[in-house]
Scaffold this active site. Structure first.
Site, PDB file in Angstrom:
ATOM      1  N   SER A 158       6.549  18.949 -48.765  1.00 16.88           N
ATOM      2  CA  SER A 158       5.605  18.519 -49.669  1.00 16.88           C
ATOM      3  C   SER A 158       4.262  18.672 -49.109  1.00 16.88           C
ATOM      4  O   SER A 158       3.231  18.930 -49.819  1.00 16.88           O
ATOM      5  CB  SER A 158       5.867  16.875 -49.854  1.00 16.88           C
ATOM      6  OG  SER A 158       7.045  16.877 -50.787  1.00 16.88           O
ATOM      7  N   ASN A 202      14.312  18.917 -55.360  1.00 15.86           N
ATOM      8  CA  ASN A 202      14.485  18.015 -54.222  1.00 15.86           C
ATOM      9  C   ASN A 202      13.594  17.789 -53.285  1.00 15.86           C
ATOM     10  O   ASN A 202      13.805  17.011 -52.447  1.00 15.86           O
ATOM     11  CB  ASN A 202      15.722  18.985 -53.820  1.00 15.86           C
ATOM     12  CG  ASN A 202      17.229  18.693 -54.355  1.00 15.86           C
ATOM     13  OD1 ASN A 202      17.486  18.077 -55.255  1.00 15.86           O
ATOM     14  ND2 ASN A 202      17.763  20.158 -54.487  1.00 15.86           N
ATOM     15  N   TYR A 203      12.668  18.798 -53.085  1.00 16.11           N
ATOM     16  CA  TYR A 203      11.713  18.506 -51.753  1.00 16.11           C
ATOM     17  C   TYR A 203      10.249  18.467 -52.041  1.00 16.11           C
ATOM     18  O   TYR A 203       9.655  18.022 -51.034  1.00 16.11           O
ATOM     19  CB  TYR A 203      11.977  19.770 -50.828  1.00 16.11           C
ATOM     20  CG  TYR A 203      13.355  20.004 -50.393  1.00 16.11           C
ATOM     21  CD1 TYR A 203      13.645  19.180 -49.132  1.00 16.11           C
ATOM     22  CD2 TYR A 203      14.304  20.967 -50.890  1.00 16.11           C
ATOM     23  CE1 TYR A 203      15.046  19.008 -48.762  1.00 16.11           C
ATOM     24  CE2 TYR A 203      15.507  20.808 -50.415  1.00 16.11           C
ATOM     25  CZ  TYR A 203      16.016  20.312 -49.079  1.00 16.11           C
ATOM     26  OH  TYR A 203      17.013  20.199 -48.728  1.00 16.11           O
ATOM     27  N   LEU A 204      10.021  18.724 -53.254  1.00 14.75           N
ATOM     28  CA  LEU A 204       8.381  18.609 -53.536  1.00 14.75           C
ATOM     29  C   LEU A 204       8.254  17.524 -54.378  1.00 14.75           C
ATOM     30  O   LEU A 204       8.741  17.197 -55.374  1.00 14.75           O
ATOM     31  CB  LEU A 204       7.905  19.807 -54.308  1.00 14.75           C
ATOM     32  CG  LEU A 204       8.101  21.346 -53.589  1.00 14.75           C
ATOM     33  CD1 LEU A 204       7.297  22.255 -54.580  1.00 14.75           C
ATOM     34  CD2 LEU A 204       7.258  21.110 -52.406  1.00 14.75           C
TER      35      LEU A 204
END
Length: 868
Positions: free
Chosen positions: A623, A826-828
C-alpha cells in the site's frame, strides 16, 4: 448430461476434431510417459525449477571478514527486546463521513450538542422543482461516476449493475453504427443519482413524488429496484473495531446447497477398454466421466495427473466393477473419447437454447437458491458468500502439486458442521442425510465447515465480501498496516542492529525480517511430503539462495501456488556476509534459517507492535509503495486513458513486488489480434469521415489536420474488413429477427414473415456495395447531410478515441504476465484508489468492478485529502 460434467470449466473442455489415440487423446499420450515441457512457452518467472541436487556444497572462497566479531555465538543468551508496543489507533476517524451524510436522527443530535444557536427548520412539505440535467455525451456508461449514497434510517433501493471493464467497451464500425439517443436524468441537490441506461426509459416524478418507469427494458430495472434491501452502514455505527470476542448475538441461515445427484449417461455412451465397450455402474461411470471431459485439456497431458486419477479410479472400480465383467488394469488401453464427444454435444445443445429457455432455467435455479443467498445476523439480512458445496471431481491443484488428478469425494450432510444461533431453527439439507453436528459459537464468523479429502484442509462458508463482518475484518487489516507507519522506522533500526548480533537465532531472524521488509517475501511454512514444494522466507533452503560477489543475492524458488520467484538483488554488505555464514557447512537441502520459524518470527513481531505479523509488513509495503507511485505520477492535462494507464502501471509495480505473477493467458495473442483489428477498424471509420468531409468541400484536403492518411490500412485489408463487417451485420440482423419473433410468440402474436428479414439483408448488401464502389477514391458519401462542422467534430472525437484505444492495447500487453487483481483485493488499501479517483476525476467503476465496490463500501467515502 450429468450435472457433474457440467461443472467442468470451458477452459478445460476444448473442442475435438483430431484423430483418436490412446485413452481418446489425439496424441495418444501414455500415463507413464514424462509430462510435456511447457517451459519454452512460459515466462521466466513461471518456469518450473530443476530437480533438487543432494550434493555437498563446496565452501566458497570469499574475502575474509574484516572482523571476527561478526561471527554469532549460538550459545549466547538471548537479548531482551526493549521495543515498546503502541496501541492501534481507531479506524473510525479514517472513514468519518460529513454530518450532511448522516441519518436525520444523528444530524439532529449533533446539532443539539453543538454550541451554535442555530434553529433546526422543519422540512417543507413541497420540495422545490429539481433541475433536469442533460446527460453528457459519452460513448460508454463506463464514464459515469458512482453516486455516493446519502445515509438514511429507512430502507433504500439498491440497483444491481454489471461489472464494468473499461478495456472491453466494444463499439461497432461506422458502416452500421446507429446513434443512441441520450436520456435526460434528474439530479438531487445533495446526492447525485447514477445516470440512466442509454437504452432505458427516463424516470418521471408524478405529483406525489413517486417514480414512474418507462416501458420495455425499463421493466427489468423497475423489478430490481422494487427489491428493497436494508443497507447496514456498520462503519458509521461505532462498532467498526470488531475486537470483541462475540461476533454476533443471533444467527439464522439455511445451511448450504448440495450439488444434484449424478445422472447416468445414455446407454449408447460408453467408454472403451482395449477397443471394447465398458458397461460401468453409476459410481464408476461418474469418475470416468470426470476424466473423459478433460482429455483435450493440458491436465490430461500431465503424467502426475493421469497417475493419480487412475489410482483413485481403480479404487472405485474395486467397489463398483464393470457390469459386463471386463477387467481394467491398464490406463493406456482406456478410451474416454465417447464420453468427451457426448459432453461436447450436450454443451452445444445448451448453447443453442433459445433465450426464453435459458431464462426459464435461470429462473428455476434462482428460485431454488433464493433461501440460501441470505442469512439473518442480529436481525439484519446479510448475504452469504460460498453457500454452494463444490461438486465431486478431479483435483486440479496449482502448479506442480503432487496430488493433482486425485478424486475429490462428494460432500454429504454428515460431513458438515453447522454454526447457528441457539434459538434458530435447524435447516434441512437438500439431500438425504443429517448434519455432522450443530454448534452455537458466536465468537467465530463461519456458518458451516467440513474437511476435504485431498489435503485434509478445512473448508468454510462465510458471509459475502460486502457483509459487515467481512468489511470490519478488511478495514482492521488495512488500519493495522497504516499503524505500522508509526513503528516501521524503530523496527527497522532494531533489526538492523540485530544483523550483527552474537546470537545466531537473532541474526537469522533479523536477516529474514530484512527480506520480508525489503522484498515483500511471504513468511512461509513447513510443508509435508504430499504437498507442493513451495517455500517462503523462513522455509528457504540453501539451494534457493545463491551469492554473487560483491553484494548480489539470487533468489530462485517456487512460491505460493507454485509460481517461480526469481530475483537478483543488491543487498547490504552485512546481509551478504550473513547469508555466507548461514550457508557454511550445509548442503543444498538444508534450511537457510535453521534457527527461525514462522511462529517465532511472528511472536517477535508482535512484541515490536501489537498484532504485527509478516503479512502486515507485506500489506504495508504494498500500500505504501502504491501510494508513493500514484503521487509521483504527473497527470496534469492527462486524458482518462492516460490516467488509467498510470494507475495500472503502479498496480503492476506492486504486483511484481509481491510476486503476483501469472502465465500468459492462452487467449492473449488472440485477444491482442482482435484489439489490433478493432484499432484498424477505428482508423477505417476515421478515413471514411475524412473522405466524407472532402466530398462536402475539397478545400479540407489541404488542411494538415485532415490530410494525414491511415498508412497501415491498405486496399486488400479494406476489402477483407468490409466483407467481414457485412457478414457480421447480416448475422446480427438474423439474430435480431429471431428474437423479435420469439417475443411475438410469447405474446401470442403472429410472427413476422421471412420477407422482412430478406429486406433487411438486402439493405445491408446495398450499403456494402456502395462502400465497395468508394474504394480507391478520396471522397465518400455522407449520410444525413452532415455539415462540415459536424464532420470535423466527429473526426476529432474519433482521433482521440483511437489514441485512447492504442493506450489500452499497450496496457493490456504490458499486463499479460502480472495478476493485478490479487494485490487490488488483498494488499492495496481501497481508500487509496477511492481518493485518487476523486482527485483525478476518474469514475471508480473504471478501476473497481461492482464486486469490489460492494466489498469496500466503507472506503468509497474518503475525501481527496486521505493518504495511506
Amino acid at each position: 448430461m450429468s450435472s457433474d460434467s457440467e461443472s467442468l470449466s470451458d477452459d478445460d473442455q476444448m473442442s475435438s476434431s483430431k484423430a483418436t489415440g490412446i485413452n481418446g487423446h489425439p496424441n495418444g499420450f501414455k500415463a507413464d510417459s514424462s509430462p510435456l515441457s511447457e517451459d519454452d512457452d512460459m515466462p521466466l518467472k513461471q518456469q518450473t525449477l530443476p530437480p533438487r541436487r543432494n550434493l555437498k556444497r563446496k565452501k566458497s572462497s570469499y574475502a575474509d571478514s574484516s572482523s571476527e566479531d561478526d561471527m554469532p555465538l549460538a550459545s549466547s543468551p538471548a537479548k531482551q527486546s526493549n521495543s515498546a508496543t503502541i496501541a492501534m489507533p481507531g479506524a473510525a476517524a479514517a472513514t468519518t463521513v460529513p454530518t450532511s451524510m448522516l441519518p436525520k436522527s444523528q444530524r439532529l443530535a449533533k446539532m443539539e450538542e453543538s454550541d451554535d444557536e442555530e434553529v433546526v427548520k422543519k422540512p417543507q412539505k413541497k420540495k422545490p422543482a429539481r433541475k433536469k440535467v442533460k446527460k453528457e455525451d459519452s460513448s460508454s456508461e463506463d464514464d459515469e461516476p458512482i453516486a455516493v449514497s446519502k445515509a438514511s434510517a429507512r430502507k433504500r433501493k439498491v440497483k444491481e449493475e454489471s461489472d464494468v471493464d473499461y478495456s472491453s467497451d466494444e463499439q461497432k464500425p461506422m458502416v452500421s453504427k446507429k446513434q443512441v439517443p441520450k436520456k435526460a436524468k434528474k439530479e438531487l441537490p445533495e446526492t447525485p443519482v447514477p445516470k440512466a441506461k442509454a437504452n432505458g426509459k427516463a424516470k418521471a416524478k408524478d405529483k406525489d413524488g413517486a417514480e414512474e418507469e418507462g416501458k420495455g427494458k425499463g421493466k427489468k430495472k423497475k423489478k430490481k429496484e422494487e427489491e428493497e434491501e436494508e443497507v447496514y452502514r456498520w462503519w458509521e455505527a461505532g462498532d467498526a473495531n470488531g475486537d470483541g470476542s462475540a461476533k454476533w448475538q443471533t444467527l439464522e441461515h439455511n445451511g448450504v446447497i448440495f450439488p444434484p445427484p449424478y445422472e447416468s449417461l445414455p446407454s449408447h455412451v460408453k467408454m472403451k477398454y482395449d477397443g471394447k465397450d465398458v458397461s460401468l455402474p453409476p459410481e464408476s461411470e461418474e469418475v470416468a466421466g470426470f476424466y473423459g471431459a478433460l482429455i483435450e485439456s493440458d491436465h490430461a497431458k500431465d503424467a502426475t495427473f493421469n497417475k493419480n486419477f487412475f489410482n483413485d479410479w481403480m479404487g472405485v472400480l474395486k467397489k463398483y466393477p464393470p457390469l459386463n465383467g471386463l477387467k481394467i488394469t491398464s490406463f493406456d488401453k482406456c478410451d474416454f473419447r465417447p464420453m468427451f464427444d457426448y459432453f461436447e454435444s450436450e454443451k452445444a445443445k445448451k448453447k443453442a437454447m433459445t433465450s426464453a429457455e435459458k431464462k426459464e432455467l435461470k429462473k428455476a435455479k434462482d428460485e431454488m437458491e433464493a433461501k440460501y443467498i441470505t442469512c439473518l445476523l442480529d436481525g439484519r439480512k446479510e448475504k452469504v458468500g460460498n453457500f454452494r458445496v463444490e461438486p465431486p471431481g478431479l483435483f486440479r491443484g496449482r502448479g506442480e502439486h503432487p496430488k493433482k488428478g486425485s478424486l475429490k469425494h462428494r460432500v454429504r450432510p454428515d460431513d458438515i458442521i453447522l454454526n447457528i444461533g441457539k434459538d434458530a431453527p435447524i435447516p434441512v439439507p437438500n439431500m438425504p442425510g443429517k448434519w455432522k453436528s450443530i454448534q452455537h459459537d458466536n465468537t467465530v464468523t463461519w456458518l458451516a465447515t467440513w474437511t476435504e479429502n485431498i489435503n485434509q484442509s478445512h473448508k468454510y462458508v462465510f458471509l459475502a465480501a460486502g457483509s459487515s463482518l467481512k468489511g470490519q475484518s478488511d478495514m482492521m487489516k488495512f488500519e493495522k498496516a497504516r499503524e505500522l507507519k508509526s513503528h516501521v522506522d524503530r523496527i527497522r533500526a532494531n533489526y538492523s542492529g540485530d544483523l550483527r548480533s552474537k546470537v545466531m537465532a537473532e541474526r537469522q531472524r533479523a536477516t529474514a525480517m530484512y527480506f520480508i521488509d525489503k522484498l515483500a517475501l511471504r513468511a512461509g511454512n513447513e510443508k509435508g511430503e504430499d504437498e507442493a514444494d513451495t517455500v517462503g522466507c523462513c522455509s528457504l533452503r540453501c539451494e534457493h539462495v545463491t551469492l554473487e560477489s560483491p553484494n548480489f543475492i539470487i533468489f530462485d524458488f517456487l512460491g505460493k501456488d507454485s509460481i517461480r520467484y526469481y530475483n537478483r538483488v543488491t543487498v547490504d554488505a552485512q546481509i551478504f556476509k550473513n547469508i555466507r555464514i548461514f550457508k557454511e557447512n550445509k548442503v543444498d537441502d538444508d534450511s537457510l534459517f535453521d534457527r527461525v520459524t514462522t511462529a517465532s518470527l511472528n511472536k517477535h513481531l508482535n512484541s515490536e507492535m501489537k498484532g504485527l505479523t509478516a503479512k502486515v509488513f507485506r500489506t504495508y509495503n504494498a500500500s505504501a509503495t502504491f501510494q508513493r507511485l500514484l503521487d509521483e505520477s504527473d497527470l496534469e492535462g492527462a486524458t482518462l486513458q492516460e490516467k488509467l494507464n498510470a494507475y495500472n502501471k503502479a498496480n503492476r509495480m506492486v504486483a511484481i513486488l509481491c510476486n503476483h505473477q501469472r502465465s500468459v493467458p492462452k487467449t492473449h495473442d488472440q485477444s491482442m489480434e482482435k484489439m489490433r483489428q478493432k484499432y484498424k477498424g477505428l482508423k477505417y471509420d476515421r478515413m471514411k469521415l475524412r473522405y466524407g468531409l472532402f466530398g462536402v468541400d475539397s478545400k479540407y484536403k489541404k488542411m494538415d489536420k485532415y490530410k494525414e492518411d491511415e498508412s497501415d490500412i491498405d486496399d486488400d485489408w479494406i476489402v477483407e474488413y468490409e466483407e467481414q463487417a457485412k457478414e457480421k451485420e447480416i448475422e446480427k440482423a438474423e439474430k435480431k429477427f429471431v428474437k423479435e419473433n420469439e417475443k411475438l410468440a410469447e405474446d401470442d402474436v403472429k410472427p413476422q414473415p421471412a420477407s422482412i428479414l430478406q429486406e433487411r439483408i438486402k439493405a445491408i448488401e446495398d450499403e456494402f456495395k456502395r462502400l465497395a464502389k468508394e474504394r480507391g477514391k478520396t471522397t465518400a458519401a455522407v449520410k444525413g447531410n452532415k455539415t462540415p462542422e459536424k464532420l470535423m467534430e466527429s473526426i476529432d472525437k474519433l482521433t482521440e478515441r483511437i489514441k485512447s484505444f492504442k493506450l489500452q492495447m499497450v496496457d493490456r500487453d504490458e499486463g499479460k504476465e502480472v495478476a493485478l487483481g490479487t494485490s487490488k483485493i488483498n494488499y492495496l488499501d481501497p481508500r487509496i484508489t477511492a481518493s485518487w479517483c476523486k482527485i483525478h476525476e476518474v469514475p471508480i467503476e473504471k478501476l473497481f468492478s461492482k464486486t469490489l465496490q460492494v466489498k469496500f463500501p466503507w472506503a468509497m467515502e474518503v475525501d481527496t485529502e486521505w493518504k495511506f
